[in-house]
Design a protein around this motif. Structure first.
Motif, PDB file in Angstrom:
ATOM      1  N   ARG A 178       0.959  -1.195   0.191  1.00  0.00           N
ATOM      2  CA  ARG A 178       0.150  -0.005   0.025  1.00  0.00           C
ATOM      3  C   ARG A 178       0.859   1.153   0.015  1.00  0.00           C
ATOM      4  O   ARG A 178       0.731   2.378  -0.824  1.00  0.00           O
ATOM      5  N   ILE A 179       1.902   1.276   0.639  1.00  0.00           N
ATOM      6  CA  ILE A 179       2.803   2.218   0.700  1.00  0.00           C
ATOM      7  C   ILE A 179       3.633   2.598  -0.359  1.00  0.00           C
ATOM      8  O   ILE A 179       3.851   3.860  -1.054  1.00  0.00           O
ATOM      9  N   GLU A 180       4.005   1.423  -0.942  1.00  0.00           N
ATOM     10  CA  GLU A 180       4.581   1.422  -2.470  1.00  0.00           C
ATOM     11  C   GLU A 180       3.763   2.077  -3.389  1.00  0.00           C
ATOM     12  O   GLU A 180       4.257   2.854  -4.318  1.00  0.00           O
ATOM     13  N   ARG A 181       2.458   1.979  -3.504  1.00  0.00           N
ATOM     14  CA  ARG A 181       1.461   2.078  -4.391  1.00  0.00           C
ATOM     15  C   ARG A 181       1.307   3.709  -4.142  1.00  0.00           C
ATOM     16  O   ARG A 181       1.271   4.407  -5.188  1.00  0.00           O
ATOM     17  N   SER A 182       1.128   4.266  -3.081  1.00  0.00           N
ATOM     18  CA  SER A 182       0.838   5.540  -2.792  1.00  0.00           C
ATOM     19  C   SER A 182       2.087   6.469  -3.489  1.00  0.00           C
ATOM     20  O   SER A 182       1.867   7.402  -3.796  1.00  0.00           O
ATOM     21  N   LEU A 183       3.293   5.891  -2.776  1.00  0.00           N
ATOM     22  CA  LEU A 183       4.333   6.765  -3.162  1.00  0.00           C
ATOM     23  C   LEU A 183       4.668   6.500  -4.690  1.00  0.00           C
ATOM     24  O   LEU A 183       5.234   7.900  -5.293  1.00  0.00           O
TER      25      LEU A 183
ATOM     26  N   LEU B 202      16.689 -11.098   1.769  1.00  0.00           N
ATOM     27  CA  LEU B 202      16.512 -10.806   0.224  1.00  0.00           C
ATOM     28  C   LEU B 202      16.859  -9.349   0.350  1.00  0.00           C
ATOM     29  O   LEU B 202      15.832  -8.885   0.652  1.00  0.00           O
ATOM     30  N   PRO B 203      17.917  -8.767  -0.359  1.00  0.00           N
ATOM     31  CA  PRO B 203      17.942  -7.368  -0.361  1.00  0.00           C
ATOM     32  C   PRO B 203      16.639  -6.756  -1.212  1.00  0.00           C
ATOM     33  O   PRO B 203      16.191  -7.041  -2.168  1.00  0.00           O
ATOM     34  N   SER B 204      15.955  -5.889  -0.559  1.00  0.00           N
ATOM     35  CA  SER B 204      14.836  -5.063  -1.338  1.00  0.00           C
ATOM     36  C   SER B 204      15.297  -3.670  -1.605  1.00  0.00           C
ATOM     37  O   SER B 204      15.982  -2.984  -0.788  1.00  0.00           O
ATOM     38  N   PRO B 205      14.453  -2.935  -2.817  1.00  0.00           N
ATOM     39  CA  PRO B 205      14.888  -1.644  -2.906  1.00  0.00           C
ATOM     40  C   PRO B 205      13.991  -0.711  -2.064  1.00  0.00           C
ATOM     41  O   PRO B 205      13.167  -1.127  -1.293  1.00  0.00           O
ATOM     42  N   PRO B 206      14.432   0.494  -1.840  1.00  0.00           N
ATOM     43  CA  PRO B 206      13.759   1.486  -1.081  1.00  0.00           C
ATOM     44  C   PRO B 206      12.303   1.917  -1.696  1.00  0.00           C
ATOM     45  O   PRO B 206      11.811   1.210  -2.843  1.00  0.00           O
ATOM     46  N   LEU B 207      11.436   2.096  -0.771  1.00  0.00           N
ATOM     47  CA  LEU B 207      10.168   2.477  -1.301  1.00  0.00           C
ATOM     48  C   LEU B 207       9.937   3.495  -2.066  1.00  0.00           C
ATOM     49  O   LEU B 207      10.701   4.468  -2.175  1.00  0.00           O
TER      50      LEU B 207
END
Length: 404
Positions: free
Chosen positions: A232-237, A286-291
């Motif tokens: 949800r945060i990713e989609r908003s950003l 698992l390394p993940s990208p920033p939001l």
């Protein structure tokens, strides 16, 4: 926090009637004198007196009289227009008196008095403008204080099953908020928390931080899956950020099942403190990208589950802590500092860490810094009551542990 007030009966001895009448009057006089002392331009008057003393001692006439203009000019930096006018009138009266006494020619004395009047007028205007700017600054600070409470709400010392403490420092000396963010809320799905760092500084960073915190608070209540909260945060950003903007964050949750869930989106790894005192970083599997950068990286964050038992603590922080440098350009060793200062009280632990961090950088941080520490308390027995002769002492409860 509200202050406790004493509503009990006043047990002070009753004074005679005359003293009770004189008391309020004396208090009013003291208050008036105090207000007068605050508004009195003491330093400018002292300067005027020194100039007059030098003139009287040397009898030099025109050599010292122009320096009287320094009085109202100095008053403009410390007092309002009324104080400036008072100092200017005092300086003009003394200049006229000394000029006549020293036999200064009339044209020269008029020139000195005209210059004093001009300086007093300009200083009064400058003092009025300074007072207006101070009032505007006070209003801006009040707005910033309100914005801070709206964005970074105070966190209680206990949330759900956890003891909690938070410390936040903005890099700007006059700022109340910055680009770092945190939130911790109880939800139907357990306690959930976030600590993040917005790329950039200033008002755009504050706006992005407000967006992230707002979406997190809504999604944390709505979504049963922690990864769905992050989505949800990713989609908003993705809808609101520019191409070069992003937010690093750690989102964690403690569902009723009793295992700690952690999702790290390009952020510094949290520090896990076991009940034994061992401090280990929680590196992402698992390394993940920033939001905000998921579409560019093509990677999705992973969920880690960790055991989190009684006495364990978890410290989330921003890079303003670990990248703080001393005069020798050495980074602050957060893990070592945490191991030195960890206690059973998160507030005491963060107080010690924050003080050591400020001492490391020489008193002022150059980047925003946030620290959030949670601890799962250990059940303990009630303090032992002094044993009376012949009293029955119950046996210890099996399996009970003490945190002292």
């Amino acid at each position: 926090m509200s202050q406790a007030r004493n509503h009990g009966v006043d047990h002070r001895p009753v004074r005679p009637f005359s003293n009770r009448v004189a008391g309020p009057r004396a208090s009013a006089v003291r208050r008036a004198l105090a207000q007068l002392a605050v508004g009195t331009p003491v330093l400018p008057v002292v300067l005027v007196v020194l100039v007059v003393s030098a003139d009287v001692a040397g009898g030099a006439g025109m050599i010292w009289l122009p320096l009287l203009a320094a009085g109202p000019a100095l008053a403009a930096t410390t007092n309002g227009p009324h104080g400036v006018a008072c100092v200017g009138l005092l300086a003009a009266a003394l200049a006229a008196t000394l000029g006549v006494q020293d036999g200064v020619p009339g044209r020269e004395l008029i020139a000195v008095l005209t210059a004093l009047a001009a300086v007093t007028l300009a200083s009064g205007l400058a003092s009025a403008l300074r007072g207006r700017r101070e009032r505007v600054l006070a209003a801006v600070r009040s707005v910033a204080e309100t914005a801070q409470h709206a964005l970074l709400r105070p966190v209680p010392s206990t949330v759900g099953p956890f003891q909690v403490a938070v410390r936040y420092s903005a890099a700007a000396a006059e700022a109340r908020i910055g680009g770092d963010l945190y939130a911790l809320i109880p939800t139907p799905h357990g306690v959930r928390l976030i600590v993040g760092d917005v790329r950039g500084k200033g008002l755009p960073a504050v706006g992005t931080a407000a967006l992230v915190v707002g979406v997190f608070r809504e999604a944390a209540h709505d979504e049963a899956d922690l990864l769905a909260v992050v989505d949800r945060i990713e989609r908003s950003l993705a809808r609101n950020l520019g191409h070069d903007d992003f937010v690093t964050a750690v989102v964690a949750g403690y569902p009723p099942g009793g295992r700690l869930e952690v999702v790290n989106c390009g952020h510094t790894p949290p520090l896990l403190v076991r009940a034994s005192g061992e401090v280990t970083p929680v590196e992402p599997d698992l390394p993940s990208p920033p939001l905000g950068l998921r579409a560019l990286a093509g990677q999705t964050p992973g969920l880690q589950e960790l055991p989190f038992t009684e006495g364990d603590q978890l410290l989330l922080y921003t890079d303003g802590v670990t990248e703080a440098r001393d005069h020798g350009r050495a980074f602050y060793p957060l893990a070592e500092g945490l191991q030195r200062h960890v206690t059973h009280e998160p507030a005491r632990t963060l107080d010690a860490l924050h003080d050591e961090l400020l001492a490391h950088v020489g008193g002022r941080l150059h980047d925003d810094a946030a620290l959030l520490l949670i601890r799962k308390p250990v059940p303990y027995e009630a303090p032992a009551v002094p044993e009376a002769p012949g009293a029955f002492v119950p046996a210890p409860v099996a399996g009970a542990r003490c945190c002292s």
